[in-house]
Design a protein around this motif. Structure first.
Motif, PDB file in Angstrom:
ATOM      1  N   TYR A 109       0.826  -1.196   0.000  1.00  0.00           N
ATOM      2  CA  TYR A 109       0.000   0.000   0.000  1.00  0.00           C
ATOM      3  C   TYR A 109       0.865   1.252   0.000  1.00  0.00           C
ATOM      4  O   TYR A 109       1.530   1.542   0.984  1.00  0.00           O
ATOM      5  N   ASN A 113       0.253   4.262  -5.481  1.00  0.00           N
ATOM      6  CA  ASN A 113      -0.856   3.507  -6.071  1.00  0.00           C
ATOM      7  C   ASN A 113      -2.210   3.796  -5.416  1.00  0.00           C
ATOM      8  O   ASN A 113      -3.162   3.047  -5.575  1.00  0.00           O
ATOM      9  N   PHE A 114      -2.277   4.882  -4.683  1.00  0.00           N
ATOM     10  CA  PHE A 114      -3.554   5.347  -4.138  1.00  0.00           C
ATOM     11  C   PHE A 114      -4.166   6.306  -5.154  1.00  0.00           C
ATOM     12  O   PHE A 114      -3.593   7.346  -5.471  1.00  0.00           O
ATOM     13  N   VAL A 115      -5.294   5.937  -5.688  1.00  0.00           N
ATOM     14  CA  VAL A 115      -5.926   6.770  -6.722  1.00  0.00           C
ATOM     15  C   VAL A 115      -6.682   7.926  -6.056  1.00  0.00           C
ATOM     16  O   VAL A 115      -7.467   7.704  -5.134  1.00  0.00           O
ATOM     17  N   ASN A 120     -11.562  11.527  -1.848  1.00  0.00           N
ATOM     18  CA  ASN A 120     -10.445  11.321  -0.921  1.00  0.00           C
ATOM     19  C   ASN A 120      -9.324  12.341  -1.081  1.00  0.00           C
ATOM     20  O   ASN A 120      -8.254  12.173  -0.516  1.00  0.00           O
ATOM     21  N   GLY A 148     -13.815  -0.064   3.784  1.00  0.00           N
ATOM     22  CA  GLY A 148     -13.401  -0.316   2.407  1.00  0.00           C
ATOM     23  C   GLY A 148     -13.216   0.917   1.560  1.00  0.00           C
ATOM     24  O   GLY A 148     -13.168   0.833   0.342  1.00  0.00           O
ATOM     25  N   VAL A 149     -13.086   2.094   2.167  1.00  0.00           N
ATOM     26  CA  VAL A 149     -12.913   3.300   1.357  1.00  0.00           C
ATOM     27  C   VAL A 149     -11.441   3.708   1.226  1.00  0.00           C
ATOM     28  O   VAL A 149     -11.129   4.677   0.547  1.00  0.00           O
ATOM     29  N   GLY A 150     -10.542   2.988   1.880  1.00  0.00           N
ATOM     30  CA  GLY A 150      -9.119   3.264   1.671  1.00  0.00           C
ATOM     31  C   GLY A 150      -8.386   3.875   2.853  1.00  0.00           C
ATOM     32  O   GLY A 150      -7.290   4.407   2.684  1.00  0.00           O
ATOM     33  N   LYS A 151      -8.951   3.802   4.045  1.00  0.00           N
ATOM     34  CA  LYS A 151      -8.293   4.404   5.210  1.00  0.00           C
ATOM     35  C   LYS A 151      -6.957   3.718   5.519  1.00  0.00           C
ATOM     36  O   LYS A 151      -5.930   4.366   5.661  1.00  0.00           O
ATOM     37  N   THR A 152      -7.015   2.399   5.602  1.00  0.00           N
ATOM     38  CA  THR A 152      -5.790   1.669   5.935  1.00  0.00           C
ATOM     39  C   THR A 152      -4.747   1.844   4.836  1.00  0.00           C
ATOM     40  O   THR A 152      -3.567   2.045   5.114  1.00  0.00           O
ATOM     41  N   HIS A 153      -5.204   1.804   3.604  1.00  0.00           N
ATOM     42  CA  HIS A 153      -4.284   1.989   2.481  1.00  0.00           C
ATOM     43  C   HIS A 153      -3.552   3.340   2.597  1.00  0.00           C
ATOM     44  O   HIS A 153      -2.334   3.410   2.498  1.00  0.00           O
ATOM     45  N   ILE A 278      -9.755   3.444 -10.130  1.00  0.00           N
ATOM     46  CA  ILE A 278      -9.172   2.474  -9.192  1.00  0.00           C
ATOM     47  C   ILE A 278      -9.164   1.070  -9.812  1.00  0.00           C
ATOM     48  O   ILE A 278      -8.176   0.349  -9.753  1.00  0.00           O
ATOM     49  N   LYS A 282      -5.965  -1.276 -10.417  1.00  0.00           N
ATOM     50  CA  LYS A 282      -5.828  -2.629  -9.855  1.00  0.00           C
ATOM     51  C   LYS A 282      -5.568  -3.638 -10.968  1.00  0.00           C
ATOM     52  O   LYS A 282      -4.749  -4.528 -10.824  1.00  0.00           O
ATOM     53  N   ILE A 306     -14.617   0.104  -1.832  1.00  0.00           N
ATOM     54  CA  ILE A 306     -13.648  -0.256  -2.858  1.00  0.00           C
ATOM     55  C   ILE A 306     -13.212  -1.705  -2.663  1.00  0.00           C
ATOM     56  O   ILE A 306     -12.922  -2.416  -3.605  1.00  0.00           O
ATOM     57  N   ARG A 307     -13.199  -2.112  -1.411  1.00  0.00           N
ATOM     58  CA  ARG A 307     -12.827  -3.500  -1.157  1.00  0.00           C
ATOM     59  C   ARG A 307     -13.783  -4.440  -1.877  1.00  0.00           C
ATOM     60  O   ARG A 307     -13.385  -5.423  -2.479  1.00  0.00           O
ATOM     61  N   GLU A 310     -13.098  -4.407  -5.561  1.00  0.00           N
ATOM     62  CA  GLU A 310     -11.894  -5.168  -5.832  1.00  0.00           C
ATOM     63  C   GLU A 310     -12.189  -6.658  -5.828  1.00  0.00           C
ATOM     64  O   GLU A 310     -11.710  -7.400  -6.677  1.00  0.00           O
TER      65      GLU A 310
HETATM   66  P1  ADP Z   1     -10.579   0.701   4.891  1.00  0.00           P
HETATM   67  O1  ADP Z   1      -9.367   0.635   5.767  1.00  0.00           O
HETATM   68  O2  ADP Z   1     -11.138   2.079   4.752  1.00  0.00           O
HETATM   69  O3  ADP Z   1     -11.650  -0.268   5.299  1.00  0.00           O
HETATM   70  P2  ADP Z   1      -8.747  -0.252   2.882  1.00  0.00           P
HETATM   71  O4  ADP Z   1      -7.703   0.778   3.035  1.00  0.00           O
HETATM   72  O5  ADP Z   1      -8.473  -1.587   3.485  1.00  0.00           O
HETATM   73  O6  ADP Z   1     -10.159   0.285   3.412  1.00  0.00           O
HETATM   74  O7  ADP Z   1      -9.077  -0.390   1.334  1.00  0.00           O
HETATM   75  C1  ADP Z   1      -9.787  -1.497   0.796  1.00  0.00           C
HETATM   76  C2  ADP Z   1      -9.188  -1.880  -0.547  1.00  0.00           C
HETATM   77  O8  ADP Z   1      -9.441  -0.856  -1.480  1.00  0.00           O
HETATM   78  C3  ADP Z   1      -7.673  -2.022  -0.488  1.00  0.00           C
HETATM   79  O9  ADP Z   1      -7.283  -3.128  -1.274  1.00  0.00           O
HETATM   80  C4  ADP Z   1      -7.139  -0.754  -1.086  1.00  0.00           C
HETATM   81  O10 ADP Z   1      -5.917  -0.947  -1.763  1.00  0.00           O
HETATM   82  C5  ADP Z   1      -8.243  -0.370  -2.038  1.00  0.00           C
HETATM   83  N1  ADP Z   1      -8.351   1.092  -2.175  1.00  0.00           N
HETATM   84  C6  ADP Z   1      -9.070   1.926  -1.403  1.00  0.00           C
HETATM   85  N2  ADP Z   1      -8.947   3.203  -1.808  1.00  0.00           N
HETATM   86  C7  ADP Z   1      -8.118   3.173  -2.864  1.00  0.00           C
HETATM   87  C8  ADP Z   1      -7.605   4.193  -3.738  1.00  0.00           C
HETATM   88  N3  ADP Z   1      -7.944   5.479  -3.597  1.00  0.00           N
HETATM   89  N4  ADP Z   1      -6.765   3.798  -4.717  1.00  0.00           N
HETATM   90  C9  ADP Z   1      -6.435   2.497  -4.880  1.00  0.00           C
HETATM   91  N5  ADP Z   1      -6.895   1.500  -4.104  1.00  0.00           N
HETATM   92  C10 ADP Z   1      -7.730   1.822  -3.101  1.00  0.00           C
END
Ligand code: ADP
Ligand code: MG
Length: 441
Positions: A109, A113-115, A120, A148-153, A278, A282, A306-307, A310
């Protein structure tokens, strides 16, 4: 089927049915201990995990096991004894090297590669600011948003970027669950000093899904002191949560106000174009390519996570391969139930209003001919926001801003885009204007 294999199968079935955080936190830290005629005993790594699984997921667990075994079963949950925490080799297979198990970062992560899109971009700009000046600009950075919106990423992206730039050994990532378990076991084993030494040595501390601290008084107290210690040392903290601090129940007020003292940014569910972008990213990461209309079809099949998208994409790629089908839209339409929802959008007048209020200038300054520095930046920022957030064409933007040429708008937009990644002042202005805007909508 032996227990090991049964549990493996179980996890495979469960994984797509639950969020990654849930899976990582609860399911991957639980193992199958024994199977009897109609009773199955599961062992979880902590009481918290056991209780959560019992309260929230028991029917799903029992159903899934029943399907796999072909008979009805009752599930009994236990907590793993602390003496037994030394894992055997076979168990290690289940305790995957998930992020919650250690303190290091998954290098997959990154910020690259964060779109970035309207849902966001504030969070992303804040993340870039933190990478440039950890510990000073926004401390803590509190990122919240649905699953699944990308917080952890994004959080790991910051951690990875800083590790690359500086020493990596001061970057600690942990789920809030991990912090809680560490705290409990430190008390039981009288290792409080070690615990403090570990967390307080952090130069960057990333705590994921802090909503799980709810109601955990001891953990909150310990974290409060860790927080103060790190903040005094200008160590950067990044925290994620599925909701803003004010909405986390049973969270001490002093923690709440500490969190609010930094910068809070949210990530919204992605809009359509961002979802397409995104999916495209991917696909290329996985070494695949799908035609644009196929990607659009997938993107329109799910709005929030997004999860989830994916997961669908992966499933589709696998099915196409297995059945030897071409990736044409008609071949995948049957996998998806499509329906598109538009989110309420801002108007350009609201953008003008926010910018004018923020910079304390008049509407006519924005659209007028004067070219002082104090007016040019707000004007360019307005152009950028109109283009990126409202999706307006450069021609239309030029027209609304006092009949300016579209090439002027294009230059302005590209320049601001660059500055947002590089220039702290511009970053800050952008973040603050966007925040003002989001209170309007
Ligand atoms: P959260 O922590 O908000 O639940 P994650 O960070 O685990 O969500 O993201 C879920 C999936 O979506 C991951 O595989 C992540 O790589 C992907 N993802 C989320 N936002 C983006 C983004 N802006 N660009 C690329 N991939 C993203
Ligand atoms: Mg997460």
């Amino acid at each position: 089927m032996d227990n090991l294999r049964l549990w493996h199968k179980f996890l495979q079935v469960i994984k797509p049915k639950t969020s990654a955080a849930n899976f990582r936190t609860f399911f991957s830290q639980t193992i199958l201990k024994s199977v009897e005629e109609d009773k199955i005993i599961l062992t979880s790594a902590s009481a918290f995990i056991k209780e959560t699984l019992q309260q929230r997921h028991l029917p799903l667990i029992e159903q899934t096991l029943a399907t796999l075994l072909g008979r009805k079963v009752k599930v009994e949950m236990q907590v793993k004894e602390f003496e037994q925490t030394k894992k055997t080799e076979s168990e290690d297979d289940f305790f995957q090297p998930a992020q919650s198990q250690n303190y290091s970062l998954n290098p997959k992560y990154t910020l690259e590669n964060f779109v970035v899109g309207p849902s966001n971009n504030v969070a992303f700009a804040a993340a870039s600011a933190v990478v440039q000046n950890p510990g000073t600009s926004y401390n803590p950075l509190f990122i919240y948003g649905g699953t699944g919106v990308g917080k952890t990423h994004l959080m790991l992206g910051i951690g990875n970027a800083i590790s690359k730039k500086r020493v990596s050994n001061g970057v600690i990532y942990c789920s809030s669950e991990k912090f809680m378990n560490d705290y409990v076991s430190a008390i039981q084993n009288r290792k409080m000093i070690d615990l403090r030494a570990r967390y307080r040595s952090a130069y960057i501390l990333l705590i994921d899904d802090i909503q799980f601290f709810s109601g955990r008084d001891g953990t909150q107290e310990e974290f409060f002191h860790t927080f103060n210690d790190l903040q005094a040392k200008n160590s950067q903290m990044i925290i994620t949560s599925d909701r803003p601090p004010g909405q986390i129940e049973k969270l001490e007020d002093r923690l709440r106000s500490r969190f609010a003292g930094g910068l809070m940014v949210d990530i919204q569910p992605p809009d359509f174009d961002t979802r397409v972008a995104i999916l495209k990213a991917k696909c290329s990461q996985w070494g695949n390519a799908l035609p644009e209309d196929t990607l659009k079809l997938i993107a329109s099949s799910s709005q929030l996570s997004i999860r989830e998208l994916e997961g669908k994409l992966l499933q589709i790629l696998q099915t196409l391969k297995a059945r030897n089908l071409t990736p044409a839209a008609e071949n995948i339409a049957s996998f998806l139930n499509t329906s598109v929802q538009k989110r309420p959008s801002l108007t350009y007048k609201e953008v003008f209003l926010s910018v004018c209020q923020y910079f304390n200038i008049k509407n006519s300054d924005l659209t007028g001919p004067r070219r002082q520095k104090e007016l040019v930046l707000p004007r360019h920022l307005t152009m950028y926001i109109m283009s990126e957030e409202l999706g307006m064409t450069v021609e239309k933007i030029g027209q609304l801003l006092g009949g300016r040429d579209h090439t002027t708008v294009m230059h302005a937009r590209d320049k601001i885009r660059q500055l947002i990644n590089k220039d702290r002042e511009v970053q800050r202005m952008f973040i603050e204007v966007k925040q003002a805007l989001s209170t309007l909508s």
